[in-house]
Write an enzyme that holds these catalytic residues in place. Structure first.
Site, short mmCIF file in Angstrom:
data_model
loop_
_atom_site.label_atom_id
_atom_site.label_comp_id
_atom_site.label_asym_id
_atom_site.label_seq_id
_atom_site.Cartn_x
_atom_site.Cartn_y
_atom_site.Cartn_z
N SER A 250 -39.61 -12.42 40.69
CA SER A 250 -39.57 -12.71 39.27
C SER A 250 -38.16 -12.70 38.66
O SER A 250 -37.97 -13.28 37.60
CB SER A 250 -40.45 -11.71 38.52
OG SER A 250 -39.90 -10.41 38.58
N LYS B 80 -31.89 -8.80 32.93
CA LYS B 80 -33.24 -9.35 32.98
C LYS B 80 -33.99 -8.99 31.71
O LYS B 80 -33.84 -7.89 31.19
CB LYS B 80 -33.96 -8.80 34.22
CG LYS B 80 -35.32 -9.46 34.49
CD LYS B 80 -35.94 -8.91 35.78
CE LYS B 80 -37.29 -9.53 36.08
NZ LYS B 80 -37.89 -9.01 37.33
N SER C 186 -39.09 -8.80 43.84
CA SER C 186 -38.58 -9.60 42.71
C SER C 186 -37.06 -9.62 42.54
O SER C 186 -36.56 -10.42 41.75
CB SER C 186 -39.21 -9.12 41.40
OG SER C 186 -40.49 -9.66 41.26
#
Lengths: 96, 486
Positions: free
Chosen positions: B154, B79, B178
């Site tokens: 997210s 990420k 997330s």
């Protein structure tokens, strides 16, 4: 009628170091009011005798030995700075 | 069949038998990216040259090898809020468009030690603020099951890249859901570890008392391998817990006889869709069939979690994001004469709408005259929510419910109303506030053909029980054997 005034919105934006337009200020006024109304449901709970939680684990101060170690090289540190000269980071004048 | 339809342990064995090479695995990644990335849009930055070089080095090592670790040679995505030395890290924000980190996050160092191969950096909502990846400043990642739908957020890129077979597994981060929410939406396995299990050093901070890095994988077994590799105390993060890391894979016994499961009535009640509720009831039947017992319980303060979370996380974010001021790194405006104008204009140009909104809310609730009424009140409510979990865990081993109230929604559907968007996270947020670990495993499909997730929540530092139950459930069902057609 919003409970948050335009002056308050502008004051908060100043504290947050965020330039906002008049249009954005109006939008934030509306959205902040919405979110704060939503948050006020917490007042249904009696928390007088409740301690606040800032951290979930039962930890006290975490200490370590104070040992000198080399820091990051200056040229690496300034590599990402938008404006630097001779190992220093340059910013607009801070004294008027 | 894609190589990534196999598990880490199977690929590991095939590497050792010389049936495949690390180069084959890395080729598989970039080949698949070439085929589907135009539709999925999961990556912000690819690191192809380095990955191929690394694959060659590892293949040379393998010739005389024999002692390689479980994750040796496995292709991973990271990420884009986890810093990677000399590999652009943007947090999907314009303010960090050209940011070139000068060190590796602790988890990235651990991956290097485990000899995985980093394929690239994954899209997300800007600074991890969002539930759909529509808040990325660069691109909206698509759900591989239907590209008109969001992948969740997210960590949307982390989940979509695994679901579409672009990488074998990935790292995400979870502040209010997330990892678990996108894992549910994309039909993969995502775990938020106990707060303190994994070092946050090098994770660009959103809300420091809630953030955790965790693994996104196709199977529970792979998840256990990856968590074991990234866990452990770190002198660079004083909130990391000084505990031994268990052998999580050993907990995958398939045996859940006598396991005591609590099902909070609040997780099946108002605001939770019919499909999510039914999939959980079906899952409970499966677990019952395997010998587990379940009872309904109450987490009475659940409905207050969302409001407490938005006050606390936004307050922490407003402090954490003050470092983006145009001085040491990131964007700096060209339109300012004075220092204070420079700060204000830089931040106005660099941050997106959602980030600004949360900075404003956080600054407001921390400001003089409002601190007690909002921030401190939310901290007290957090105590009540934490106690809810402690009470239930006195009698039960595991809490089970849906991960999200519904399957994924359409792109653009919820962008106009922040509060509706936030409501996606009502079932995941309490877990972060209490600091306990939680997983999402695939447990069905909605009428729109999109996946649903089963959430399992454990006691502090008891990821092993979560893995044991999630693995047993997975092995008794075939949701993890279904793949999106892209």
């Amino acid at each position: 009628m919003s409970r948050i005034s335009m002056e308050q919105v502008k004051h908060v934006a100043h504290l947050a170091r965020l330039a906002i337009t008049e249009e954005e200020a109006k939008q934030f006024q509306h959205q902040l009011d919405q979110m704060i109304s939503f948050a006020e449901q917490l007042n249904e709970l009696d928390t007088d005798q409740v301690n606040p939680t800032s951290h979930v684990l039962d930890m006290k101060n975490v200490m370590r030995e104070d040992v000198a170690k080399p820091g990051l090289p200056v040229e690496e540190v300034v590599k990402n700075a938008p404006d630097s000269k001779e190992g220093y980071i340059r910013v607009p004048s801070i004294i008027e | 069949m894609s190589l990534f339809e196999q598990k880490v342990s199977e690929l590991h064995e095939r590497l050792h038998k010389k049936e495949i090479s690390v180069t084959d695995l890395v080729n598989e990644s970039y080949k698949r990216i070439g085929e589907v990335e135009g539709k999925v849009k999961a990556f912000l930055t690819l690191d192809e040259e380095n990955a191929r070089t690394q694959a060659k080095i590892l293949d040379d090592q393998l010739v005389n090898g024999g002692n390689e670790g479980a994750l040796f040679g496995m292709p991973i995505g990271v990420k884009d809020n986890i810093v990677t030395k000399n590999l652009r890290t943007t947090c999907a924000s314009k303010i960090l468009e050209n940011f070139d980190p000068i060190y590796d996050a602790t988890v990235v160092q651990k991956l290097q030690k485990a000899e995985t191969v980093t394929i690239g950096k994954l899209n997300m909502d800007e600074f991890a603020m969002g539930s759909s990846n529509e808040n990325s400043a660069y691109q909206a990642t698509r759900n591989p099951w239907n590209t008109d739908y969001v992948p969740g957020g997210s960590s949307g890129g982390s989940a979509a890249s695994v679901a579409s077979g672009e990488v074998l597994f990935s790292l995400g981060s979870d502040t209010g859901g997330s990892i678990r929410q996108p894992a549910a939406y994309c039909g993969v396995v995502g775990l938020k570890p106990t707060y303190g299990r994994v070092s946050r050093y090098g994770l660009v901070a959103f809300a420091s008392s809630l953030d955790q890095i965790g693994p996104v994988t196709r199977t529970v077994e792979d998840n256990a391998y990856l968590l074991e590799a990234i866990s452990g105390v770190d002198p660079m993060d004083s909130t990391s817990a000084n505990l031994d890391v268990p052998n999580f894979v050993n907990s995958l016994t398939g045996d859940v006889r006598g396991l005591k499961i609590a099902v909070p009535k609040e997780y099946l009640g108002e605001g939770v869709g019919e499909e999510a509720r039914n999939s959980v009831l079906e899952a409970l039947k499966v677990l019952e069939g395997l010998g587990a017992e379940w009872e309904e319980v109450s987490l009475p303060h659940s409905k207050y979690a969302l409001a407490a979370y938005y006050l606390l996380s936004s307050s922490e974010a407003s402090a954490n994001l003050s470092r983006f001021d145009g001085v040491r790194f990131g964007h700096r405006t060209d339109n300012a004469e004075t220092l204070i104008e420079m700060y204000k204009q830089t931040r106005a140009e660099g941050f997106g709408d959602e980030v600004k909104r949360r900075i404003m809310l956080g600054t407001f609730s921390l400001s003089s005259g409002y601190y007690d009424a909002y921030y401190k009140k939310a901290q007290k409510v957090r105590t009540l929510i934490k106690r809810d979990f402690e009470d239930v865990f006195e009698k039960y081993d595991l809490i089970v419910g849906p991960t999200t109230p519904t399957p994924a929604f359409k792109i653009g559907e919820k962008m106009d109303d922040p509060l509706t968007m936030y409501a996606n996270d009502i079932l995941t947020i309490p877990v972060n506030l209490a600091g306990v670990p939680g997983i999402s495993v695939p447990c069905g499909f909605g009428a729109n053909g999109l996946p649903l997730g089963l959430q399992m929540i454990g006691k502090h530092f008891d990821e092993s029980t979560i893995y044991r139950a999630a693995h047993a459930f997975e092995q008794a069902t075939d949701f993890h054997k279904q793949f999106p057609k892209l």
